[in-house]
Motif scaffolding. Structure first.
Motif, PDB file in Angstrom:
ATOM      1  N   TRP A  53     -13.147 -14.584   8.075  1.00 38.33           N
ATOM      2  CA  TRP A  53     -11.890 -13.883   7.841  1.00 38.33           C
ATOM      3  C   TRP A  53     -12.157 -12.459   7.354  1.00 38.33           C
ATOM      4  O   TRP A  53     -13.190 -12.159   6.760  1.00 38.33           O
ATOM      5  CB  TRP A  53     -10.985 -14.649   6.870  1.00 38.33           C
ATOM      6  N   ALA A  54     -11.228 -11.592   7.717  1.00 43.58           N
ATOM      7  CA  ALA A  54     -11.284 -10.198   7.288  1.00 43.58           C
ATOM      8  C   ALA A  54      -9.871  -9.757   6.945  1.00 43.58           C
ATOM      9  O   ALA A  54      -8.900 -10.268   7.513  1.00 43.58           O
ATOM     10  CB  ALA A  54     -11.877  -9.311   8.382  1.00 43.58           C
ATOM     11  N   ALA A  55      -9.751  -8.831   6.019  1.00 50.07           N
ATOM     12  CA  ALA A  55      -8.427  -8.383   5.597  1.00 50.07           C
ATOM     13  C   ALA A  55      -8.499  -6.943   5.106  1.00 50.07           C
ATOM     14  O   ALA A  55      -9.566  -6.449   4.730  1.00 50.07           O
ATOM     15  CB  ALA A  55      -7.869  -9.294   4.500  1.00 50.07           C
ATOM     16  N   GLY A  56      -7.362  -6.299   5.121  1.00 49.52           N
ATOM     17  CA  GLY A  56      -7.258  -4.947   4.582  1.00 49.52           C
ATOM     18  C   GLY A  56      -5.863  -4.727   4.045  1.00 49.52           C
ATOM     19  O   GLY A  56      -4.895  -5.321   4.540  1.00 49.52           O
ATOM     20  N   GLU A  57      -5.764  -3.902   3.012  1.00 51.97           N
ATOM     21  CA  GLU A  57      -4.454  -3.591   2.449  1.00 51.97           C
ATOM     22  C   GLU A  57      -4.430  -2.137   1.989  1.00 51.97           C
ATOM     23  O   GLU A  57      -5.366  -1.668   1.342  1.00 51.97           O
ATOM     24  CB  GLU A  57      -4.118  -4.517   1.290  1.00 51.97           C
ATOM     25  N   VAL A  58      -3.354  -1.438   2.347  1.00 51.71           N
ATOM     26  CA  VAL A  58      -3.153  -0.043   1.977  1.00 51.71           C
ATOM     27  C   VAL A  58      -1.988   0.046   0.993  1.00 51.71           C
ATOM     28  O   VAL A  58      -0.951  -0.601   1.196  1.00 51.71           O
ATOM     29  CB  VAL A  58      -2.858   0.831   3.209  1.00 51.71           C
ATOM     30  N   PHE A  59      -2.139   0.855  -0.080  1.00 53.73           N
ATOM     31  CA  PHE A  59      -1.137   1.026  -1.125  1.00 53.73           C
ATOM     32  C   PHE A  59      -0.663   2.484  -1.124  1.00 53.73           C
ATOM     33  O   PHE A  59      -1.485   3.401  -1.180  1.00 53.73           O
ATOM     34  CB  PHE A  59      -1.721   0.724  -2.500  1.00 53.73           C
ATOM     35  N   ILE A  60       0.652   2.675  -1.119  1.00 56.76           N
ATOM     36  CA  ILE A  60       1.246   4.007  -1.157  1.00 56.76           C
ATOM     37  C   ILE A  60       2.237   4.070  -2.310  1.00 56.76           C
ATOM     38  O   ILE A  60       3.159   3.247  -2.393  1.00 56.76           O
ATOM     39  CB  ILE A  60       1.971   4.355   0.151  1.00 56.76           C
ATOM     40  N   ASN A  61       2.058   5.030  -3.221  1.00 61.60           N
ATOM     41  CA  ASN A  61       2.974   5.191  -4.344  1.00 61.60           C
ATOM     42  C   ASN A  61       4.286   5.822  -3.900  1.00 61.60           C
ATOM     43  O   ASN A  61       4.312   6.702  -3.037  1.00 61.60           O
ATOM     44  CB  ASN A  61       2.334   6.067  -5.430  1.00 61.60           C
ATOM     45  N   GLY A  62       5.381   5.389  -4.531  1.00 55.71           N
ATOM     46  CA  GLY A  62       6.684   5.948  -4.226  1.00 55.71           C
ATOM     47  C   GLY A  62       6.977   7.223  -4.994  1.00 55.71           C
ATOM     48  O   GLY A  62       7.825   8.015  -4.573  1.00 55.71           O
ATOM     49  N   GLN A  63       6.295   7.424  -6.112  1.00 55.42           N
ATOM     50  CA  GLN A  63       6.496   8.604  -6.953  1.00 55.42           C
ATOM     51  C   GLN A  63       5.134   9.114  -7.441  1.00 55.42           C
ATOM     52  O   GLN A  63       4.189   8.331  -7.577  1.00 55.42           O
ATOM     53  CB  GLN A  63       7.367   8.293  -8.186  1.00 55.42           C
ATOM     54  N   LYS A  64       5.061  10.399  -7.743  1.00 52.85           N
ATOM     55  CA  LYS A  64       3.827  10.988  -8.257  1.00 52.85           C
ATOM     56  C   LYS A  64       3.818  11.067  -9.783  1.00 52.85           C
ATOM     57  O   LYS A  64       2.770  11.019 -10.402  1.00 52.85           O
ATOM     58  CB  LYS A  64       3.606  12.377  -7.650  1.00 52.85           C
ATOM     59  N   GLN A  65       5.003  11.153 -10.401  1.00 51.33           N
ATOM     60  CA  GLN A  65       5.102  11.254 -11.851  1.00 51.33           C
ATOM     61  C   GLN A  65       5.115   9.855 -12.481  1.00 51.33           C
ATOM     62  O   GLN A  65       5.841   8.970 -12.023  1.00 51.33           O
ATOM     63  CB  GLN A  65       6.365  12.017 -12.248  1.00 51.33           C
ATOM     64  N   THR A  66       4.306   9.664 -13.538  1.00 46.93           N
ATOM     65  CA  THR A  66       4.247   8.373 -14.216  1.00 46.93           C
ATOM     66  C   THR A  66       4.858   8.401 -15.613  1.00 46.93           C
ATOM     67  O   THR A  66       4.999   7.359 -16.242  1.00 46.93           O
ATOM     68  CB  THR A  66       2.784   7.894 -14.346  1.00 46.93           C
ATOM     69  N   GLY A  67       5.192   9.604 -16.101  1.00 45.62           N
ATOM     70  CA  GLY A  67       5.648   9.725 -17.479  1.00 45.62           C
ATOM     71  C   GLY A  67       4.527  10.024 -18.440  1.00 45.62           C
ATOM     72  O   GLY A  67       4.761  10.509 -19.560  1.00 45.62           O
ATOM     73  N   SER A  68       3.292   9.718 -18.036  1.00 48.53           N
ATOM     74  CA  SER A  68       2.128  10.047 -18.859  1.00 48.53           C
ATOM     75  C   SER A  68       1.100  10.830 -18.051  1.00 48.53           C
ATOM     76  O   SER A  68      -0.031  10.999 -18.483  1.00 48.53           O
ATOM     77  CB  SER A  68       1.490   8.766 -19.408  1.00 48.53           C
ATOM     78  N   GLY A  69       1.500  11.276 -16.855  1.00 45.21           N
ATOM     79  CA  GLY A  69       0.604  12.007 -15.978  1.00 45.21           C
ATOM     80  C   GLY A  69       1.118  11.940 -14.556  1.00 45.21           C
ATOM     81  O   GLY A  69       2.301  11.650 -14.310  1.00 45.21           O
ATOM     82  N   THR A  70       0.222  12.199 -13.597  1.00 43.75           N
ATOM     83  CA  THR A  70       0.597  12.142 -12.185  1.00 43.75           C
ATOM     84  C   THR A  70      -0.410  11.305 -11.413  1.00 43.75           C
ATOM     85  O   THR A  70      -1.560  11.135 -11.837  1.00 43.75           O
ATOM     86  CB  THR A  70       0.651  13.556 -11.565  1.00 43.75           C
ATOM     87  N   VAL A  71       0.045  10.757 -10.286  1.00 40.67           N
ATOM     88  CA  VAL A  71      -0.823  10.041  -9.361  1.00 40.67           C
ATOM     89  C   VAL A  71      -0.601  10.607  -7.969  1.00 40.67           C
ATOM     90  O   VAL A  71       0.410  11.263  -7.701  1.00 40.67           O
ATOM     91  CB  VAL A  71      -0.521   8.528  -9.367  1.00 40.67           C
ATOM     92  N   ASN A  72      -1.536  10.361  -7.069  1.00 42.66           N
ATOM     93  CA  ASN A  72      -1.364  10.748  -5.679  1.00 42.66           C
ATOM     94  C   ASN A  72      -0.463   9.751  -4.961  1.00 42.66           C
ATOM     95  O   ASN A  72      -0.347   8.591  -5.372  1.00 42.66           O
ATOM     96  CB  ASN A  72      -2.712  10.823  -4.971  1.00 42.66           C
ATOM     97  N   LEU A  73       0.147  10.175  -3.880  1.00 44.03           N
ATOM     98  CA  LEU A  73       0.956   9.240  -3.091  1.00 44.03           C
ATOM     99  C   LEU A  73       0.073   8.145  -2.495  1.00 44.03           C
ATOM    100  O   LEU A  73       0.456   6.976  -2.477  1.00 44.03           O
ATOM    101  CB  LEU A  73       1.717   9.993  -2.002  1.00 44.03           C
ATOM    102  N   TYR A  74      -1.116   8.511  -2.003  1.00 48.79           N
ATOM    103  CA  TYR A  74      -2.071   7.473  -1.590  1.00 48.79           C
ATOM    104  C   TYR A  74      -2.675   6.853  -2.839  1.00 48.79           C
ATOM    105  O   TYR A  74      -3.252   7.551  -3.675  1.00 48.79           O
ATOM    106  CB  TYR A  74      -3.169   8.060  -0.707  1.00 48.79           C
ATOM    107  N   ASP A  75      -2.548   5.540  -2.974  1.00 46.42           N
ATOM    108  CA  ASP A  75      -2.999   4.859  -4.187  1.00 46.42           C
ATOM    109  C   ASP A  75      -4.390   4.261  -4.016  1.00 46.42           C
ATOM    110  O   ASP A  75      -5.292   4.560  -4.774  1.00 46.42           O
ATOM    111  CB  ASP A  75      -1.995   3.776  -4.572  1.00 46.42           C
ATOM    112  N   ARG A  76      -4.541   3.384  -3.023  1.00 48.71           N
ATOM    113  CA  ARG A  76      -5.830   2.733  -2.824  1.00 48.71           C
ATOM    114  C   ARG A  76      -5.843   1.955  -1.521  1.00 48.71           C
ATOM    115  O   ARG A  76      -4.805   1.699  -0.917  1.00 48.71           O
ATOM    116  CB  ARG A  76      -6.160   1.790  -3.982  1.00 48.71           C
ATOM    117  N   THR A  77      -7.067   1.534  -1.122  1.00 49.12           N
ATOM    118  CA  THR A  77      -7.256   0.648   0.025  1.00 49.12           C
ATOM    119  C   THR A  77      -8.197  -0.473  -0.384  1.00 49.12           C
ATOM    120  O   THR A  77      -9.190  -0.228  -1.077  1.00 49.12           O
ATOM    121  CB  THR A  77      -7.851   1.405   1.225  1.00 49.12           C
ATOM    122  N   TRP A  78      -7.883  -1.687   0.033  1.00 52.47           N
ATOM    123  CA  TRP A  78      -8.777  -2.825  -0.139  1.00 52.47           C
ATOM    124  C   TRP A  78      -9.262  -3.277   1.235  1.00 52.47           C
ATOM    125  O   TRP A  78      -8.462  -3.434   2.163  1.00 52.47           O
ATOM    126  CB  TRP A  78      -8.057  -4.001  -0.799  1.00 52.47           C
TER     127      TRP A  78
END
Length: 233
Positions: free
Chosen positions: A168-193
């Motif tokens: 078996w093989a799998a992949g997952e892509v994560f995309i943030n809906g917002q860049k502001q977190t209230g304690s900093g910023t994140v990118n819209l691209y979050d991560r890939t597994w």
């Protein structure tokens, strides 16, 4: 395979290959481990059911607590279609790597659209689109979008029946809906597994999977040992 499915595969592959190229030089050589139990059951002939999971994650294989996850959702199988809907809640307790013992609590609601398909006589695909509403301790409310693809191919049988061993093989892509977190910023691209491994169909309700996963985020990459038990009853 339809143009839509080809496009999804291309997006997943591009996201991983591009991220790996950018951040391979800051890879973390410490192998982590995720131990998981997944369950699902139907509620009679109603089309409704329940599914969820319990996960314990470590930054190292046997130590350095990373995360505890408790998750459950109500499912509904749409009649005469391959589609399943899920609405649920997750509890996350996240640790900090190293000697820092501080932890962060997250309450998360999620909605899934899941569907399966089979290619030829052996290969089965499972797709999942997930939308999350995240309430993280000391941060602003924010959302995230996820797409996961899971592929299984039995080795010693044409079907996933008891005693079947499968790749078996799998992949997952994560995309943030917002860049502001209230304690900093994140990118819209979050991560890939990206996962690859072996599975074993123990009997009709139980299967076991063992895999290696490479996680790619915006600042680093890290390898994880994945051990999962699936229970359908």
């Amino acid at each position: 395979m339809s143009k839509f499915k080809i496009a999804l595969l291309a997006i997943l592959f591009y996201s991983f290959s591009n991220s790996a190229t950018l951040y391979a030089q800051v890879g973390n050589s410490e192998l982590g481990a995720w131990y998981s139990y997944f369950f699902s059951t139907g509620l009679g002939e109603s089309g409704f059911g329940v599914m969820g999971d319990v996960q314990h994650r470590n930054y190292k294989v046997t130590s350095d607590f990373q995360q505890l996850i408790l998750r459950a959702g109500l499912t509904y199988k749409i009649k005469e279609t391959p589609l399943k809907l899920v609405a649920g809640y997750s509890y996350f307790n996240s640790g900090t790597p190293g000697e820092d013992n501080s932890q962060t609590i997250e309450n998360r609601y999620y909605q899934d659209l899941i569907w399966s398909q089979k290619i030829g006589s052996r290969i089965s695909f499972n797709h999942r689109i997930r939308f999350e509403e995240r309430f993280i301790q000391n941060q602003d409310f924010r959302t995230r979008y996820r797409y996961a693809l899971n592929v299984r191919a039995p080795l010693n049988n044409k079907e996933l029946v008891p005693n079947a061993l499968y790749l078996w093989a799998a992949g997952e892509v994560f995309i943030n809906g917002q860049k502001q977190t209230g304690s900093g910023t994140v990118n819209l691209y979050d991560r890939t597994w990206l996962f690859s491994g072996l599975g074993y169909e123990i009997n009709k309700p139980l299967r076991l999977e063992l895999a290696y996963m490479r996680e790619v985020i915006n600042t680093a990459t890290k390898g994880q040992l994945i051990m999962s038990l699936f229970h359908n009853f």
